[in-house]
Motif scaffolding. Structure first.
Motif, PDB file in Angstrom:
ATOM      1  N   GLY A  44     -70.986  64.949 -77.641  1.00 51.21           N
ATOM      2  CA  GLY A  44     -70.826  63.995 -76.544  1.00 51.21           C
ATOM      3  C   GLY A  44     -70.612  62.578 -77.059  1.00 51.21           C
ATOM      4  O   GLY A  44     -69.767  61.835 -76.545  1.00 51.21           O
ATOM      5  N   GLY A  45     -71.376  62.209 -78.083  1.00 52.48           N
ATOM      6  CA  GLY A  45     -71.217  60.881 -78.670  1.00 52.48           C
ATOM      7  C   GLY A  45     -69.854  60.714 -79.316  1.00 52.48           C
ATOM      8  O   GLY A  45     -69.218  59.659 -79.200  1.00 52.48           O
ATOM      9  N   SER A  52     -72.202  55.228 -78.241  1.00 51.74           N
ATOM     10  CA  SER A  52     -71.742  56.532 -78.737  1.00 51.74           C
ATOM     11  C   SER A  52     -72.073  56.711 -80.211  1.00 51.74           C
ATOM     12  O   SER A  52     -72.437  57.802 -80.648  1.00 51.74           O
ATOM     13  N   THR A 111     -63.710  51.500 -70.923  1.00 51.59           N
ATOM     14  CA  THR A 111     -64.944  51.389 -71.710  1.00 51.59           C
ATOM     15  C   THR A 111     -64.764  50.312 -72.764  1.00 51.59           C
ATOM     16  O   THR A 111     -63.672  50.027 -73.218  1.00 51.59           O
ATOM     17  N   ALA A 139     -70.035  50.814 -74.958  1.00 49.80           N
ATOM     18  CA  ALA A 139     -69.896  52.271 -74.971  1.00 49.80           C
ATOM     19  C   ALA A 139     -69.679  52.772 -76.390  1.00 49.80           C
ATOM     20  O   ALA A 139     -70.208  53.816 -76.783  1.00 49.80           O
ATOM     21  N   ALA A 140     -68.918  52.025 -77.179  1.00 48.87           N
ATOM     22  CA  ALA A 140     -68.678  52.424 -78.569  1.00 48.87           C
ATOM     23  C   ALA A 140     -69.980  52.410 -79.368  1.00 48.87           C
ATOM     24  O   ALA A 140     -70.275  53.340 -80.118  1.00 48.87           O
ATOM     25  N   LEU A 145     -67.342  60.322 -76.502  1.00 51.61           N
ATOM     26  CA  LEU A 145     -67.449  58.988 -75.920  1.00 51.61           C
ATOM     27  C   LEU A 145     -66.872  57.932 -76.865  1.00 51.61           C
ATOM     28  O   LEU A 145     -66.205  56.981 -76.415  1.00 51.61           O
ATOM     29  N   LEU A 146     -67.086  58.086 -78.149  1.00 54.66           N
ATOM     30  CA  LEU A 146     -66.527  57.149 -79.128  1.00 54.66           C
ATOM     31  C   LEU A 146     -65.004  57.196 -79.102  1.00 54.66           C
ATOM     32  O   LEU A 146     -64.342  56.149 -79.136  1.00 54.66           O
ATOM     33  N   LEU A 163     -75.636  57.570 -80.383  1.00 53.98           N
ATOM     34  CA  LEU A 163     -75.832  58.955 -79.950  1.00 53.98           C
ATOM     35  C   LEU A 163     -75.480  59.934 -81.063  1.00 53.98           C
ATOM     36  O   LEU A 163     -76.216  60.893 -81.320  1.00 53.98           O
ATOM     37  N   VAL A 164     -74.371  59.671 -81.752  1.00 52.93           N
ATOM     38  CA  VAL A 164     -73.965  60.539 -82.857  1.00 52.93           C
ATOM     39  C   VAL A 164     -74.985  60.486 -83.986  1.00 52.93           C
ATOM     40  O   VAL A 164     -75.417  61.528 -84.500  1.00 52.93           O
ATOM     41  N   ALA A 206     -63.873  55.411 -76.100  1.00 48.71           N
ATOM     42  CA  ALA A 206     -64.031  53.961 -76.262  1.00 48.71           C
ATOM     43  C   ALA A 206     -62.957  53.391 -77.191  1.00 48.71           C
ATOM     44  O   ALA A 206     -62.423  52.309 -76.941  1.00 48.71           O
TER      45      ALA A 206
END
Length: 115
Positions: free
Chosen positions: A40-41, A63, A55, A59-60, A44-45, A66-67, A48
């Motif tokens: 997901g990360g 993400s 985004t 958001a970057a 999202l990256l 998150l990663v 972004a």
């Protein structure tokens, strides 16, 4: 002098194996969640970076966090799972040795009496 009866010790080992199995299952769930977070990360990256859906930098950065969090969680839980599975194997081997020491007796088949 009575011979040592390992049945109580076997019971304790079986309880330990059950607890370890619960820990292993929990690790598997966290591993799955970590893989989802990494995926997901990463997605999202990518969104972004490509600037889709408006985004931005927040958001970057989110993400990336998150990663990285997913990677750390994955590594930790994989390590814990390996240790737990090793402990389960050791406990099962000990249980087998203790069961092997028990003087088992064969019970002859006897006709059943109905009351």
């Amino acid at each position: 002098m009575t011979e040592h009866d390992p049945t109580d010790e076997i019971s304790q080992i079986e309880d330990r194996i059950e607890r370890l199995a619960e820990i292993a299952e929990r690790c598997r769930k966290y591993i799955l969640a970590s893989k989802i977070a990494i995926g997901g990360g990463g997605a999202l990256l990518l969104v972004a970076i490509l600037g889709l859906f408006g985004t931005g930098q927040t958001a970057a950065l989110g993400s990336i966090a998150l990663v990285l969090g997913g990677i750390v969680s994955l590594g930790s839980n994989v390590s814990t799972l390996r240790q737990t599975e090793s402990a389960i194997g050791d406990a099962e081997a000990l249980r087998s040795r203790l069961i092997g020491r028990i003087d088992l007796r064969v019970v002859a088949d006897a006709p059943m009496k109905l009351v």
